[in-house]
Design a protein around this motif. Structure first.
Motif, PDB file in Angstrom:
ATOM      1  N   PRO A  88       0.818  -1.223   0.000  1.00 55.23           N
ATOM      2  CA  PRO A  88       0.000   0.000   0.000  1.00 55.23           C
ATOM      3  C   PRO A  88       0.852   1.274   0.000  1.00 55.23           C
ATOM      4  O   PRO A  88       1.991   1.264   0.471  1.00 55.23           O
ATOM      5  N   GLU A  89       0.275   2.361  -0.521  1.00 56.94           N
ATOM      6  CA  GLU A  89       0.943   3.665  -0.467  1.00 56.94           C
ATOM      7  C   GLU A  89       0.922   4.228   0.940  1.00 56.94           C
ATOM      8  O   GLU A  89       1.799   5.000   1.310  1.00 56.94           O
ATOM      9  N   LYS A  90      -0.092   3.830   1.723  1.00 55.22           N
ATOM     10  CA  LYS A  90      -0.216   4.299   3.107  1.00 55.22           C
ATOM     11  C   LYS A  90      -0.543   3.123   4.025  1.00 55.22           C
ATOM     12  O   LYS A  90      -1.252   2.205   3.633  1.00 55.22           O
ATOM     13  N   ILE A  91      -0.012   3.207   5.221  1.00 54.35           N
ATOM     14  CA  ILE A  91      -0.358   2.261   6.285  1.00 54.35           C
ATOM     15  C   ILE A  91      -0.803   3.090   7.471  1.00 54.35           C
ATOM     16  O   ILE A  91      -0.086   3.993   7.912  1.00 54.35           O
ATOM     17  N   ASP A  92      -1.991   2.809   7.951  1.00 58.89           N
ATOM     18  CA  ASP A  92      -2.567   3.529   9.091  1.00 58.89           C
ATOM     19  C   ASP A  92      -2.496   5.044   8.905  1.00 58.89           C
ATOM     20  O   ASP A  92      -2.192   5.798   9.830  1.00 58.89           O
ATOM     21  N   GLY A  93      -2.730   5.485   7.657  1.00 57.86           N
ATOM     22  CA  GLY A  93      -2.779   6.910   7.348  1.00 57.86           C
ATOM     23  C   GLY A  93      -1.443   7.564   7.072  1.00 57.86           C
ATOM     24  O   GLY A  93      -1.386   8.750   6.764  1.00 57.86           O
ATOM     25  N   LEU A  94      -0.339   6.813   7.161  1.00 52.25           N
ATOM     26  CA  LEU A  94       0.992   7.375   6.937  1.00 52.25           C
ATOM     27  C   LEU A  94       1.596   6.819   5.647  1.00 52.25           C
ATOM     28  O   LEU A  94       1.481   5.624   5.354  1.00 52.25           O
ATOM     29  N   LYS A  95       2.278   7.684   4.897  1.00 53.47           N
ATOM     30  CA  LYS A  95       2.858   7.307   3.613  1.00 53.47           C
ATOM     31  C   LYS A  95       4.009   6.317   3.789  1.00 53.47           C
ATOM     32  O   LYS A  95       4.910   6.524   4.606  1.00 53.47           O
ATOM     33  N   VAL A  96       3.990   5.239   3.009  1.00 54.09           N
ATOM     34  CA  VAL A  96       5.057   4.234   3.009  1.00 54.09           C
ATOM     35  C   VAL A  96       6.161   4.726   2.088  1.00 54.09           C
ATOM     36  O   VAL A  96       5.945   4.902   0.888  1.00 54.09           O
ATOM     37  N   THR A  97       7.360   4.970   2.650  1.00 56.27           N
ATOM     38  CA  THR A  97       8.470   5.467   1.833  1.00 56.27           C
ATOM     39  C   THR A  97       9.669   4.535   1.807  1.00 56.27           C
ATOM     40  O   THR A  97      10.585   4.734   1.024  1.00 56.27           O
ATOM     41  N   SER A  98       9.670   3.501   2.650  1.00 57.04           N
ATOM     42  CA  SER A  98      10.854   2.648   2.728  1.00 57.04           C
ATOM     43  C   SER A  98      10.467   1.193   2.979  1.00 57.04           C
ATOM     44  O   SER A  98       9.521   0.905   3.715  1.00 57.04           O
ATOM     45  N   LEU A  99      11.241   0.295   2.350  1.00 63.36           N
ATOM     46  CA  LEU A  99      11.126  -1.134   2.625  1.00 63.36           C
ATOM     47  C   LEU A  99      12.363  -1.512   3.428  1.00 63.36           C
ATOM     48  O   LEU A  99      13.486  -1.426   2.932  1.00 63.36           O
ATOM     49  N   GLY A 100      12.151  -1.880   4.678  1.00 67.59           N
ATOM     50  CA  GLY A 100      13.252  -2.147   5.587  1.00 67.59           C
ATOM     51  C   GLY A 100      13.975  -3.449   5.308  1.00 67.59           C
ATOM     52  O   GLY A 100      13.545  -4.274   4.498  1.00 67.59           O
ATOM     53  N   GLU A 101      15.070  -3.620   6.015  1.00 76.41           N
ATOM     54  CA  GLU A 101      15.929  -4.786   5.858  1.00 76.41           C
ATOM     55  C   GLU A 101      15.144  -6.087   6.010  1.00 76.41           C
ATOM     56  O   GLU A 101      14.471  -6.307   7.002  1.00 76.41           O
ATOM     57  N   ALA A 102      15.213  -6.926   4.977  1.00 75.59           N
ATOM     58  CA  ALA A 102      14.583  -8.257   4.953  1.00 75.59           C
ATOM     59  C   ALA A 102      13.068  -8.210   5.190  1.00 75.59           C
ATOM     60  O   ALA A 102      12.489  -9.171   5.670  1.00 75.59           O
ATOM     61  N   SER A 103      12.432  -7.110   4.826  1.00 77.21           N
ATOM     62  CA  SER A 103      11.010  -6.931   5.138  1.00 77.21           C
ATOM     63  C   SER A 103      10.092  -7.932   4.435  1.00 77.21           C
ATOM     64  O   SER A 103       9.013  -8.235   4.937  1.00 77.21           O
ATOM     65  N   PHE A 104      10.491  -8.453   3.293  1.00 76.82           N
ATOM     66  CA  PHE A 104       9.684  -9.454   2.592  1.00 76.82           C
ATOM     67  C   PHE A 104      10.473 -10.749   2.378  1.00 76.82           C
ATOM     68  O   PHE A 104      10.138 -11.559   1.520  1.00 76.82           O
ATOM     69  N   ALA A 105      11.495 -10.944   3.180  1.00 75.73           N
ATOM     70  CA  ALA A 105      12.348 -12.122   3.053  1.00 75.73           C
ATOM     71  C   ALA A 105      11.630 -13.378   3.535  1.00 75.73           C
ATOM     72  O   ALA A 105      10.758 -13.321   4.394  1.00 75.73           O
ATOM     73  N   TYR A 106      12.012 -14.491   2.965  1.00 74.99           N
ATOM     74  CA  TYR A 106      11.528 -15.831   3.346  1.00 74.99           C
ATOM     75  C   TYR A 106      10.040 -16.040   3.107  1.00 74.99           C
ATOM     76  O   TYR A 106       9.431 -16.886   3.742  1.00 74.99           O
ATOM     77  N   HIS A 107       9.458 -15.308   2.198  1.00 71.55           N
ATOM     78  CA  HIS A 107       8.048 -15.512   1.860  1.00 71.55           C
ATOM     79  C   HIS A 107       7.987 -16.336   0.573  1.00 71.55           C
ATOM     80  O   HIS A 107       7.846 -15.798  -0.529  1.00 71.55           O
ATOM     81  N   GLU A 108       8.068 -17.638   0.737  1.00 74.85           N
ATOM     82  CA  GLU A 108       8.088 -18.550  -0.404  1.00 74.85           C
ATOM     83  C   GLU A 108       6.770 -18.557  -1.168  1.00 74.85           C
ATOM     84  O   GLU A 108       6.715 -18.959  -2.324  1.00 74.85           O
ATOM     85  N   GLU A 109       5.686 -18.110  -0.540  1.00 75.97           N
ATOM     86  CA  GLU A 109       4.383 -18.103  -1.202  1.00 75.97           C
ATOM     87  C   GLU A 109       4.233 -16.953  -2.194  1.00 75.97           C
ATOM     88  O   GLU A 109       3.408 -17.007  -3.100  1.00 75.97           O
ATOM     89  N   LEU A 110       5.031 -15.907  -2.054  1.00 78.98           N
ATOM     90  CA  LEU A 110       4.909 -14.729  -2.921  1.00 78.98           C
ATOM     91  C   LEU A 110       5.482 -14.995  -4.315  1.00 78.98           C
ATOM     92  O   LEU A 110       6.606 -15.484  -4.451  1.00 78.98           O
ATOM     93  N   LYS A 111       4.698 -14.639  -5.330  1.00 74.18           N
ATOM     94  CA  LYS A 111       5.143 -14.774  -6.714  1.00 74.18           C
ATOM     95  C   LYS A 111       5.236 -13.416  -7.404  1.00 74.18           C
ATOM     96  O   LYS A 111       5.979 -13.249  -8.354  1.00 74.18           O
ATOM     97  N   CYS A 112       4.465 -12.447  -6.910  1.00 72.57           N
ATOM     98  CA  CYS A 112       4.392 -11.132  -7.550  1.00 72.57           C
ATOM     99  C   CYS A 112       4.170 -10.058  -6.485  1.00 72.57           C
ATOM    100  O   CYS A 112       3.320 -10.221  -5.619  1.00 72.57           O
ATOM    101  N   ILE A 113       4.957  -8.979  -6.565  1.00 67.09           N
ATOM    102  CA  ILE A 113       4.802  -7.851  -5.646  1.00 67.09           C
ATOM    103  C   ILE A 113       4.763  -6.564  -6.473  1.00 67.09           C
ATOM    104  O   ILE A 113       5.562  -6.398  -7.397  1.00 67.09           O
ATOM    105  N   LYS A 114       3.851  -5.675  -6.106  1.00 65.05           N
ATOM    106  CA  LYS A 114       3.790  -4.354  -6.732  1.00 65.05           C
ATOM    107  C   LYS A 114       4.177  -3.324  -5.677  1.00 65.05           C
ATOM    108  O   LYS A 114       3.578  -3.258  -4.613  1.00 65.05           O
TER     109      LYS A 114
END
Length: 179
Positions: A88-114
């Motif tokens: 999402p562009e926002k989480i709990d009303g605040l703009k998402v500007t950064s993907l932190g260290e290993a934030s989506f790591a080890y998610h073997e189920e994920l095939k596509c991320i936008k």
């Protein structure tokens, strides 16, 4: 003679153990002296200018708030049941500007991320060990990309070459497949 060799070997073993213990004490002392903020009384380290970890209201993300800018850095994706994800562009009303260290790591189920255009920073190993991740779509340029941000990512990133100059250069420099 055999007893004397065993006695000398035992002395060497004891000496090595003493040296290792001393090295551990010196290292521990050095770390506590030079990195005090990592060893505060509450045993929790928080980067300067960032809040404690928060959990999104929808329970999908853990994040920290960049207090100076009132923006969000995602530090973890908490679900395991989807193969396609729109960050999402926002989480709990605040703009998402950064993907932190290993934030989506080890998610073997994920095939596509936008990734939304609001994300301008990616830290190390964001998609590390997400072995089935085939494509990551970027709506905008990512201006700050840590070394190893894509870690062992073997998929394809989809970007608009004219709009994503830093991301395009990073992909070329790191031999990441692009569309």
């Amino acid at each position: 003679m055999k007893n004397k060799k065993a006695h000398i070997s035992m002395k060497i073993i004891i000496l090595v153990i003493i040296c290792l213990c001393a090295l551990g004490i010196v290292t521990n002392s050095h770390l506590h002296k030079n990195y005090r903020e990592a060893f505060d009384k509450e045993d929790s380290y928080v980067e300067d200018g960032m809040s404690q970890m928060e959990i999104s209201k929808d329970k999908k993300y853990s994040y920290r708030i960049n207090e100076g800018e009132n923006t969000v850095e995602i530090i973890g994706y908490l679900k395991k049941n989807v193969d396609s994800l729109d960050i999402p562009e926002k989480i709990d009303g605040l703009k998402v500007t950064s993907l932190g260290e290993a934030s989506f790591a080890y998610h073997e189920e994920l095939k596509c991320i936008k990734v939304p255009k609001t994300v301008t920073s990616m830290k190390m190993a964001v998609f590390g060990s997400s072995v089935n991740l085939e494509k990551v779509y970027f709506a905008g340029d990512v201006k700050n990309i840590d070394d190893w941000a894509f870690g062992d990512f073997a998929g394809t990133i989809v970007i608009e070459k004219n709009k994503c100059t830093k991301l395009y250069k990073y992909a070329v420099d790191n031999k990441i497949s692009m569309e």
